[in-house]
Design a protein around this motif. Structure first.
Motif, mmCIF file in Angstrom:
data_model
loop_
_atom_site.group_PDB
_atom_site.id
_atom_site.type_symbol
_atom_site.label_atom_id
_atom_site.label_comp_id
_atom_site.label_asym_id
_atom_site.label_seq_id
_atom_site.Cartn_x
_atom_site.Cartn_y
_atom_site.Cartn_z
ATOM 1 N N ALA A 243 -17.002 8.062 -6.242
ATOM 2 C CA ALA A 243 -18.391 8.509 -6.271
ATOM 3 C C ALA A 243 -19.289 7.627 -7.124
ATOM 4 O O ALA A 243 -20.504 7.636 -6.948
ATOM 5 N N HIS A 244 -18.703 6.881 -8.054
ATOM 6 C CA HIS A 244 -19.525 6.130 -9.007
ATOM 7 C C HIS A 244 -19.049 4.698 -9.233
ATOM 8 O O HIS A 244 -19.368 4.097 -10.257
ATOM 9 N N GLY A 245 -18.258 4.158 -8.323
ATOM 10 C CA GLY A 245 -17.780 2.796 -8.489
ATOM 11 C C GLY A 245 -16.753 2.633 -9.591
ATOM 12 O O GLY A 245 -16.667 1.566 -10.189
ATOM 13 N N ASP A 246 -15.973 3.698 -9.841
ATOM 14 C CA ASP A 246 -15.009 3.634 -10.943
ATOM 15 C C ASP A 246 -13.636 4.201 -10.602
ATOM 16 O O ASP A 246 -12.778 4.272 -11.467
ATOM 17 N N LEU A 247 -13.416 4.589 -9.362
ATOM 18 C CA LEU A 247 -12.124 5.159 -8.971
ATOM 19 C C LEU A 247 -11.329 4.095 -8.200
ATOM 20 O O LEU A 247 -11.346 4.043 -6.972
ATOM 21 N N TYR A 248 -10.676 3.243 -8.963
ATOM 22 C CA TYR A 248 -9.951 2.118 -8.380
ATOM 23 C C TYR A 248 -8.549 2.519 -7.939
ATOM 24 O O TYR A 248 -7.903 3.347 -8.573
ATOM 25 N N GLY B 189 9.086 -5.555 0.070
ATOM 26 C CA GLY B 189 9.105 -5.783 -1.369
ATOM 27 C C GLY B 189 7.851 -5.320 -2.092
ATOM 28 O O GLY B 189 7.197 -4.365 -1.696
ATOM 29 N N ILE B 190 7.527 -6.038 -3.149
ATOM 30 C CA ILE B 190 6.365 -5.736 -3.981
ATOM 31 C C ILE B 190 5.417 -6.923 -3.885
ATOM 32 O O ILE B 190 5.812 -8.064 -4.094
ATOM 33 N N VAL B 191 4.167 -6.640 -3.580
ATOM 34 C CA VAL B 191 3.151 -7.660 -3.377
ATOM 35 C C VAL B 191 2.068 -7.509 -4.435
ATOM 36 O O VAL B 191 1.629 -6.385 -4.718
ATOM 37 N N VAL B 192 1.623 -8.615 -5.011
ATOM 38 C CA VAL B 192 0.483 -8.609 -5.922
ATOM 39 C C VAL B 192 -0.742 -9.031 -5.111
ATOM 40 O O VAL B 192 -0.746 -10.078 -4.466
ATOM 41 N N ASP B 193 -1.765 -8.189 -5.157
ATOM 42 C CA ASP B 193 -3.018 -8.467 -4.456
ATOM 43 C C ASP B 193 -4.100 -8.661 -5.521
ATOM 44 O O ASP B 193 -4.203 -7.864 -6.448
ATOM 45 N N PRO B 194 -4.929 -9.690 -5.409
ATOM 46 C CA PRO B 194 -5.959 -9.919 -6.421
ATOM 47 C C PRO B 194 -7.132 -8.939 -6.346
ATOM 48 O O PRO B 194 -7.982 -8.917 -7.236
ATOM 49 N N GLY B 195 -7.160 -8.125 -5.317
ATOM 50 C CA GLY B 195 -8.293 -7.236 -5.094
ATOM 51 C C GLY B 195 -8.418 -6.087 -6.077
ATOM 52 O O GLY B 195 -7.547 -5.850 -6.917
ATOM 53 N N ARG B 196 -9.535 -5.379 -5.946
ATOM 54 C CA ARG B 196 -9.796 -4.182 -6.751
ATOM 55 C C ARG B 196 -10.459 -3.130 -5.866
ATOM 56 O O ARG B 196 -11.632 -2.793 -6.032
ATOM 57 N N PRO B 197 -9.675 -2.600 -4.922
ATOM 58 C CA PRO B 197 -10.251 -1.646 -3.970
ATOM 59 C C PRO B 197 -10.609 -0.315 -4.633
ATOM 60 O O PRO B 197 -9.902 0.164 -5.528
ATOM 61 N N LEU B 198 -11.700 0.240 -4.183
ATOM 62 C CA LEU B 198 -12.096 1.571 -4.623
ATOM 63 C C LEU B 198 -11.482 2.601 -3.685
ATOM 64 O O LEU B 198 -11.336 2.367 -2.484
ATOM 65 N N HIS B 199 -11.129 3.748 -4.240
ATOM 66 C CA HIS B 199 -10.594 4.851 -3.440
ATOM 67 C C HIS B 199 -11.709 5.372 -2.533
ATOM 68 O O HIS B 199 -12.878 5.383 -2.940
ATOM 69 N N PRO B 200 -11.384 5.825 -1.329
ATOM 70 C CA PRO B 200 -12.420 6.369 -0.437
ATOM 71 C C PRO B 200 -13.204 7.534 -1.053
ATOM 72 O O PRO B 200 -14.356 7.768 -0.675
ATOM 73 N N ALA B 201 -12.610 8.254 -1.992
ATOM 74 C CA ALA B 201 -13.299 9.382 -2.626
ATOM 75 C C ALA B 201 -14.203 8.944 -3.780
ATOM 76 O O ALA B 201 -14.895 9.768 -4.368
ATOM 77 N N TYR C 199 -2.495 -3.961 -7.380
ATOM 78 C CA TYR C 199 -3.795 -4.623 -7.367
ATOM 79 C C TYR C 199 -4.154 -5.191 -8.742
ATOM 80 O O TYR C 199 -4.621 -4.468 -9.623
ATOM 81 N N TYR C 200 -3.972 -6.478 -8.890
ATOM 82 C CA TYR C 200 -4.297 -7.160 -10.136
ATOM 83 C C TYR C 200 -5.764 -6.923 -10.517
ATOM 84 O O TYR C 200 -6.077 -6.646 -11.677
ATOM 85 N N GLY C 201 -6.659 -7.034 -9.555
ATOM 86 C CA GLY C 201 -8.083 -6.854 -9.840
ATOM 87 C C GLY C 201 -8.402 -5.479 -10.384
ATOM 88 O O GLY C 201 -9.254 -5.334 -11.279
ATOM 89 N N SER C 202 -7.743 -4.462 -9.866
ATOM 90 C CA SER C 202 -7.958 -3.105 -10.374
ATOM 91 C C SER C 202 -7.457 -2.972 -11.805
ATOM 92 O O SER C 202 -8.130 -2.381 -12.660
ATOM 93 N N PHE C 203 -6.283 -3.523 -12.067
ATOM 94 C CA PHE C 203 -5.757 -3.486 -13.434
ATOM 95 C C PHE C 203 -6.691 -4.242 -14.374
ATOM 96 O O PHE C 203 -6.955 -3.803 -15.490
#
Length: 124
Positions: free
Chosen positions: A43-48, A29-41, A66-70
């Motif tokens: 470079a500046h802490g802004d590519l969620y 299904g669809i899962v809501v995660d509270p996290g805000r993971p950054l993409h491995p690429a 990702y709720y935190g990213s939104f």
């Protein structure tokens, strides 16, 4: 910004917009995660990472939003505009699911091109 509970409620409504056939083989299904993971690429802490389509041997196939990213990226938006961003990301992840079922990798190639363009901008 809306609460995680409201985020989940909106996501349920958005999920109901999609045909039931889209859910075939999406056993997690669809899962809501509270996290805000950054993409491995990143470079500046802004590519969620906003959402992911995952295939896991134990969990099966599922979509994570990702709720935190939104919250971090779109926290300034009114609910209607945020809902549109959620719709866009959810449909993007469903497209990964549908293309995976069909053996197509067009969206993966598009995602890779977007990341390549991001990396190129970082070296300018």
């Amino acid at each position: 910004m809306i609460s995680i509970d409201r985020f989940s409620e909106i996501l349920e409504v958005l999920a109901e917009e999609l045909p039931t056939d889209f859910y075939e083989q999406l056993n997690g299904g669809i899962v809501v995660d509270p996290g805000r993971p950054l993409h491995p690429a990143d470079a500046h802490g802004d590519l969620y990472i906003m959402g992911e389509y995952r295939i896991d041997p134990a969990m099966g196939k599922y979509i994570v939003m990702y709720y935190g990213s939104f919250r971090r990226v779109f926290g300034h938006l009114e609910e209607a505009a945020l809902t549109e961003e959620m719709r866009r990301v959810l449909r993007h992840e469903f497209r990964h699911h549908m293309e995976g079922r069909a053996g197509v990798r067009d969206l993966e190639a598009w995602d890779e091109a977007q990341i390549a363009a991001y990396r190129a901008r970082q070296t300018e």
